[in-house]
Design a protein around this motif. Structure first.
Motif, PDB file in Angstrom:
ATOM      1  N   GLN A  39       0.705  -1.220  -0.189  1.00 11.56           N
ATOM      2  CA  GLN A  39      -0.091  -0.042  -0.036  1.00 11.56           C
ATOM      3  C   GLN A  39       0.850   1.179  -0.089  1.00 11.56           C
ATOM      4  O   GLN A  39       0.441   2.535   0.159  1.00 11.56           O
ATOM      5  CB  GLN A  39      -0.679   0.112   1.250  1.00 11.56           C
ATOM      6  N   PHE A  40       2.172   0.788  -0.259  1.00 10.10           N
ATOM      7  CA  PHE A  40       2.949   2.289   0.035  1.00 10.10           C
ATOM      8  C   PHE A  40       3.120   2.974  -1.411  1.00 10.10           C
ATOM      9  O   PHE A  40       3.806   2.602  -2.370  1.00 10.10           O
ATOM     10  CB  PHE A  40       4.479   1.906   0.066  1.00 10.10           C
ATOM     11  N   GLU A  41       2.316   4.100  -1.506  1.00 10.88           N
ATOM     12  CA  GLU A  41       1.835   4.566  -2.782  1.00 10.88           C
ATOM     13  C   GLU A  41       2.907   5.364  -3.244  1.00 10.88           C
ATOM     14  O   GLU A  41       3.103   5.442  -4.554  1.00 10.88           O
ATOM     15  CB  GLU A  41       0.698   5.653  -2.355  1.00 10.88           C
ATOM     16  N   PRO A  42       3.734   6.217  -2.572  1.00 13.92           N
ATOM     17  CA  PRO A  42       4.962   6.732  -3.451  1.00 13.92           C
ATOM     18  C   PRO A  42       5.903   6.203  -4.023  1.00 13.92           C
ATOM     19  O   PRO A  42       6.316   6.272  -5.261  1.00 13.92           O
ATOM     20  CB  PRO A  42       5.640   7.508  -2.077  1.00 13.92           C
ATOM     21  N   ALA A  43       6.123   4.868  -3.574  1.00 15.52           N
ATOM     22  CA  ALA A  43       7.110   3.708  -4.554  1.00 15.52           C
ATOM     23  C   ALA A  43       6.451   3.434  -5.808  1.00 15.52           C
ATOM     24  O   ALA A  43       6.841   3.269  -6.910  1.00 15.52           O
ATOM     25  CB  ALA A  43       7.210   2.566  -3.705  1.00 15.52           C
ATOM     26  N   ARG A  44       4.982   3.309  -5.935  1.00 10.82           N
ATOM     27  CA  ARG A  44       4.330   2.904  -7.021  1.00 10.82           C
ATOM     28  C   ARG A  44       4.237   4.468  -7.851  1.00 10.82           C
ATOM     29  O   ARG A  44       4.466   4.160  -9.331  1.00 10.82           O
ATOM     30  CB  ARG A  44       2.646   2.737  -6.635  1.00 10.82           C
ATOM     31  N   ARG A  45       4.093   5.529  -7.398  1.00 11.97           N
ATOM     32  CA  ARG A  45       4.225   6.759  -8.352  1.00 11.97           C
ATOM     33  C   ARG A  45       5.690   6.873  -8.975  1.00 11.97           C
ATOM     34  O   ARG A  45       5.889   7.360 -10.033  1.00 11.97           O
ATOM     35  CB  ARG A  45       3.749   7.908  -7.571  1.00 11.97           C
ATOM     36  N   LEU A  46       6.303   6.393  -7.968  1.00 12.75           N
ATOM     37  CA  LEU A  46       7.986   6.793  -8.503  1.00 12.75           C
ATOM     38  C   LEU A  46       8.275   5.832  -9.526  1.00 12.75           C
ATOM     39  O   LEU A  46       8.793   5.800 -10.589  1.00 12.75           O
ATOM     40  CB  LEU A  46       8.973   6.336  -7.300  1.00 12.75           C
ATOM     41  N   GLN A  47       7.835   4.565  -9.589  1.00 13.40           N
ATOM     42  CA  GLN A  47       7.726   3.425 -10.753  1.00 13.40           C
ATOM     43  C   GLN A  47       7.271   4.111 -11.923  1.00 13.40           C
ATOM     44  O   GLN A  47       8.017   4.032 -12.761  1.00 13.40           O
ATOM     45  CB  GLN A  47       6.986   2.013 -10.365  1.00 13.40           C
ATOM     46  N   GLU A  48       6.147   4.708 -11.846  1.00  4.08           N
ATOM     47  CA  GLU A  48       5.211   5.309 -13.012  1.00  4.08           C
ATOM     48  C   GLU A  48       6.329   6.326 -13.540  1.00  4.08           C
ATOM     49  O   GLU A  48       6.472   6.454 -14.864  1.00  4.08           O
ATOM     50  CB  GLU A  48       4.149   5.803 -12.550  1.00  4.08           C
ATOM     51  N   ARG A  49       6.800   7.285 -12.768  1.00  4.69           N
ATOM     52  CA  ARG A  49       7.877   8.453 -12.972  1.00  4.69           C
ATOM     53  C   ARG A  49       9.111   7.969 -14.137  1.00  4.69           C
ATOM     54  O   ARG A  49       9.376   8.538 -14.935  1.00  4.69           O
ATOM     55  CB  ARG A  49       7.921   9.309 -12.180  1.00  4.69           C
ATOM     56  N   ILE A  50       9.404   6.938 -13.406  1.00  2.00           N
ATOM     57  CA  ILE A  50      10.841   6.463 -13.938  1.00  2.00           C
ATOM     58  C   ILE A  50      10.553   5.622 -15.614  1.00  2.00           C
ATOM     59  O   ILE A  50      11.197   5.896 -16.133  1.00  2.00           O
ATOM     60  CB  ILE A  50      11.344   5.432 -12.925  1.00  2.00           C
ATOM     61  N   HIS A  51       9.315   4.941 -15.503  1.00  2.00           N
ATOM     62  CA  HIS A  51       9.028   4.435 -16.749  1.00  2.00           C
ATOM     63  C   HIS A  51       8.663   5.610 -17.742  1.00  2.00           C
ATOM     64  O   HIS A  51       8.829   5.352 -18.987  1.00  2.00           O
ATOM     65  CB  HIS A  51       7.881   3.530 -16.661  1.00  2.00           C
ATOM     66  N   ALA A  52       8.140   6.565 -17.163  1.00  2.00           N
ATOM     67  CA  ALA A  52       7.599   7.669 -18.256  1.00  2.00           C
ATOM     68  C   ALA A  52       8.846   8.380 -18.661  1.00  2.00           C
ATOM     69  O   ALA A  52       8.730   9.342 -19.563  1.00  2.00           O
ATOM     70  CB  ALA A  52       6.737   8.394 -17.612  1.00  2.00           C
ATOM     71  N   SER A  53       9.955   8.502 -17.928  1.00  2.00           N
ATOM     72  CA  SER A  53      11.080   9.595 -18.287  1.00  2.00           C
ATOM     73  C   SER A  53      12.302   8.497 -19.038  1.00  2.00           C
ATOM     74  O   SER A  53      12.080   7.279 -19.038  1.00  2.00           O
ATOM     75  CB  SER A  53      11.507  10.179 -16.786  1.00  2.00           C
ATOM     76  N   SER A  54      13.117   9.101 -19.349  1.00  2.00           N
ATOM     77  CA  SER A  54      14.529   8.542 -20.178  1.00  2.00           C
ATOM     78  C   SER A  54      15.719   8.913 -19.257  1.00  2.00           C
ATOM     79  O   SER A  54      16.670   8.327 -19.844  1.00  2.00           O
ATOM     80  CB  SER A  54      14.303   9.042 -21.371  1.00  2.00           C
ATOM     81  N   GLY A  55      15.688   9.661 -18.444  1.00  2.00           N
ATOM     82  CA  GLY A  55      16.974   9.921 -17.729  1.00  2.00           C
ATOM     83  C   GLY A  55      16.692  10.197 -16.304  1.00  2.00           C
ATOM     84  O   GLY A  55      15.958   9.668 -15.810  1.00  2.00           O
ATOM     85  N   ALA A  56      17.623  10.777 -15.678  1.00  2.00           N
ATOM     86  CA  ALA A  56      17.720  11.318 -14.192  1.00  2.00           C
ATOM     87  C   ALA A  56      16.714  11.890 -14.099  1.00  2.00           C
ATOM     88  O   ALA A  56      16.089  13.118 -14.713  1.00  2.00           O
ATOM     89  CB  ALA A  56      19.218  11.764 -13.784  1.00  2.00           C
ATOM     90  N   LEU A  57      16.152  12.109 -12.898  1.00  2.00           N
ATOM     91  CA  LEU A  57      15.050  12.945 -12.393  1.00  2.00           C
ATOM     92  C   LEU A  57      15.390  14.063 -11.311  1.00  2.00           C
ATOM     93  O   LEU A  57      16.422  13.511 -10.412  1.00  2.00           O
ATOM     94  CB  LEU A  57      13.783  11.949 -11.401  1.00  2.00           C
TER      95      LEU A  57
END
Length: 678
Positions: A49-67
């Motif tokens: 249920q740890f939502e920040p980890a799920r959102r971080l996964q989505e942002r990493i997949h949506a980007s191509s480099g460092a955040l």
């Protein structure tokens, strides 16, 4: 802000998850995308249920480099600290800590009544409210420091909390497998869950549903377990003992220590010491496969070493007999290098130092060669065994009777007169002869009564005729096999032998073997698929894979035509690397790799590459099981240089990377326990 996950988890667990996710954020900001994704996956396994980890996964997949920091600023979680300040250690609430800040002195608390706290802890544990129990343990750290039994109960609750996400995952997999009709897979998932939480009531419920209406007896264990209240650890101070899991951990640590000791002895060239260390593992785990495999390897190496030592020693003796003392000395010195405790070689060197030629070792038993099968049955016993088997020595046997003393009185008996002795002998002999004659006469007179069947001899022809008649009756009764067996007993010298052979030819008709059942449509489809893979592998010169697939297809239905020819040719192509294939099957990967690299340089082939890849993979798995992720990562990376797109290999690389700087935890033990070699 509040903890953005499962609120039922304990504070320590929440803090650990937050710390792990913070490191994952740093990895994402640094551009380490794969490691960051692995960290997110790890966090979600601890708390789905740890939502920040799920959102971080989505942002990493949506980007191509460092955040950037700004892009991830809204994902930084916090967790409220425990009400009472304790040490940062995960088990800081346990007794034995010196820095318990914010608590009352122990002397003031001793006088207080702890009965209510004990009852509260027992009730929370029995109701499965482990997070509340751990929280209360933090608040009552002073009471736990003075009452070890309460600390033990708190530790058990902490373990229940840590294992809960994994148990839930295994139970969900078991339900899914059961719904799909996969009973074996469901039982395997239940066993995983049971190893972590044997008191879980859902395990008993799923087991009862697997047993069905008629399986009450089989599921009686789980029924009783689920009906009874959850077992509580003993709270008596005199019997406070660590949980059962600590014993297993202690056993695992001891096994790892013995494995390391044996490896060290084996590496320094002392296989016997290595065998001694590995053998002690069987006192802990009698079915330890890795210990048995290493012992067998050390025994083979020891036997080969001893054979080489004996060959060099006998070469030295031969050189000494031929007069080449320099070569003899060199051979004996070589023996001592290989085996410093070889006394015979040391004796021969002493003879050479004294200026004498080497002397062969004297054979056993006075120079007579020993029979490898032992003494023959007709060989006379040696002279030195006479006393042991109570036979008097020869000089005592020849000694006159009158010179022997009586054993009881010690007096020498007088010798009988020669004439009297002769007369006694004649009388005794006459009496014996008379008895023999009387017995012979009585036997002759009563022969028919004593042996009534001796004169009823049946001619051989009549006996054979009876055998043929009995055989015909048996054949008419449908017992042709028994009838043929009766006829085969008639010897070739019998006049009816020819007739018996004719009947045997008539009745002994070979029975055609039953026709193999045609494979089912599903098996036929699988066979076609397997044979397609075999032909494709043969075309690409991957003969090892081709032979495996052809063999799998032949197990469903016999091969015919071109497939049978290709199978035979594939086995012929594998003959040059038969030794390497056997080493791979014996799990001797460390011995196999140098040979494979040499073969790859001289005659590369897909079979060599495949064995290289899988040898490195299996070595990596073995190092993970030895809790050595750094060495495992090296082996996995060597395999990755030779193959692309291997999902299992890539997952193991990421797993080993994650645990290079992290102590093995519950997730590590679960993952490695069910990791298999190829």
């Amino acid at each position: 802000m509040n903890y953005p996950g499962n609120p039922a988890l304990g504070t320590d667990v929440k803090q650990r998850i937050v710390a792990t996710f913070t490191q994952t954020l740093d990895l994402a900001i640094a551009g380490n995308r794969q490691e960051a994704l692995l960290g997110c996956d790890f966090v979600l396994r601890m708390d789905s249920q740890f939502e920040p980890a799920r959102r971080l996964q989505e942002r990493i997949h949506a980007s191509s480099g460092a955040l950037s920091h700004e892009a991830l600023a809204d994902l930084s979680p916090t967790v409220a600290a425990a009400p009472t300040a304790v040490a940062d250690d995960d088990l800081g609430f346990l007794p034995g800590l010196d820095d318990l800040d914010g608590v009352e002195p122990l002397s003031d608390f001793v006088a207080a009544d702890r009965g209510g706290l004990r009852d509260e802890f027992e009730q929370l544990f029995a109701e499965g409210r482990y997070d509340e129990l751990v929280s209360r343990a933090h608040q009552e750290s002073a009471a736990l420091a003075s009452e070890p039994s309460l600390g033990q109960l708190a530790m058990a609750a902490q373990e229940k909390l840590e294992s809960a996400p994994y148990v839930a995952k295994f139970l969900a997999a078991a339900r899914a497998a059961l719904a799909a009709g996969q009973a074996a897979e469901a039982e395997r998932q239940l066993e995983k869950a049971r190893s972590l939480d044997p008191d879980n009531r859902e395990i008993g419920e799923i087991a009862r549903s697997m047993a069905g209406p008629g399986g009450a007896d089989e599921a009686s264990f789980f029924t009783l377990e689920s009906a009874a209240p959850t077992a509580l650890p003993s709270l008596e101070p005199t019997s406070a003992a660590p949980p059962a899991q600590s014993y297993a951990s202690e056993g695992d640590r001891r096994i790892a220590q013995l494995l390391a000791e044996g490896d060290a002895a084996f590496d320094r060239g002392d296989p016997q010491a290595a065998i001694d260390s590995w053998s002690r593992i069987f006192l802990i785990d009698i079915d330890h496969d890795e210990a048995a495999r290493r012992i067998e390897r050390a025994r083979r190496l020891k036997a080969e070493s001893e054979r080489q030592v004996e060959e060099v020693f006998h070469d030295g003796l031969s050189s000494g007999e031929a007069g080449d003392l320099v070569a003899a000395r060199r051979a004996f010195e070589r023996v001592l290098e290989l085996q410093p405790t070889h006394l015979a070689a040391r004796e021969q060197l002493q003879l050479l130092d004294a200026g004498q030629a080497p002397a062969p070792r004297p054979p056993a038993h006075g120079g007579e060669a020993l029979d490898p099968l032992g003494p023959s049955f007709d060989s006379a016993p040696p002279a030195d065994l006479k006393e042991e088997i109570l036979v008097p020595p020869e000089e005592a046997a020849d000694q006159p009777r009158r010179e022997r003393k009586d054993r009881t009185t010690g007096a020498v008996p007088a010798a009988p007169a020669p004439a009297r002795a002769k007369r006694t002998f004649v009388l005794v002999g006459a009496g014996v002869l008379t008895l023999v004659l009387v017995g012979a006469w009585l036997l002759f007179q009563n022969w028919d009564q004593l042996f009534p069947n001796s004169d009823n001899e049946v001619p051989a022809q009549a006996s054979s005729a009876d055998a043929i008649e009995r055989a015909k009756k048996l054949q008419e009764q449908g017992k042709a096999a028994i009838a043929v067996a009766q006829l085969k007993r008639i010897p070739p010298t019998d006049p009816l032998y020819a007739q018996a052979q004719e009947l045997i030819k008539t009745w002994d008709v070979p029975v055609a073997p039953p026709e193999a059942e045609a494979p089912s449509p599903e098996q036929a489809a699988l066979r076609d698929q397997v044979l397609d893979q075999a032909r494709e592998a043969y075309t690409s010169r991957a003969y090892l894979l081709a032979a495996e697939r052809f063999k799998q297809g032949a197990g469903i239905a016999p091969l015919e035509g071109t497939d049978a020819e290709l199978f035979e040719d594939a086995k012929k192509q594998l003959l040059p690397i038969t030794t390497q294939i056997q080493l791979f099957r014996d799990h001797e990967w460390d011995l196999l790799l140098p040979q494979l690299w040499r073969l790859r340089e001289s005659s590369p082939s897909p079979d060599i590459d495949r064995m290289l890849i899988e040898s490195y993979y299996d070595l990596g798995v073995r190092e993970l099981q030895r809790t050595n992720p750094t060495k495992a990562l090296e082996d996995f990376r060597e395999a990755a240089k030779l193959v692309q797109g291997d999902a299992d290999l890539q997952r193991n690389i990421e797993f080993a990377q994650a645990y290079q700087k992290r102590e093995p935890d519950l997730l590590y033990r679960i993952y490695v326990k069910y990791l298999k070699v190829r």
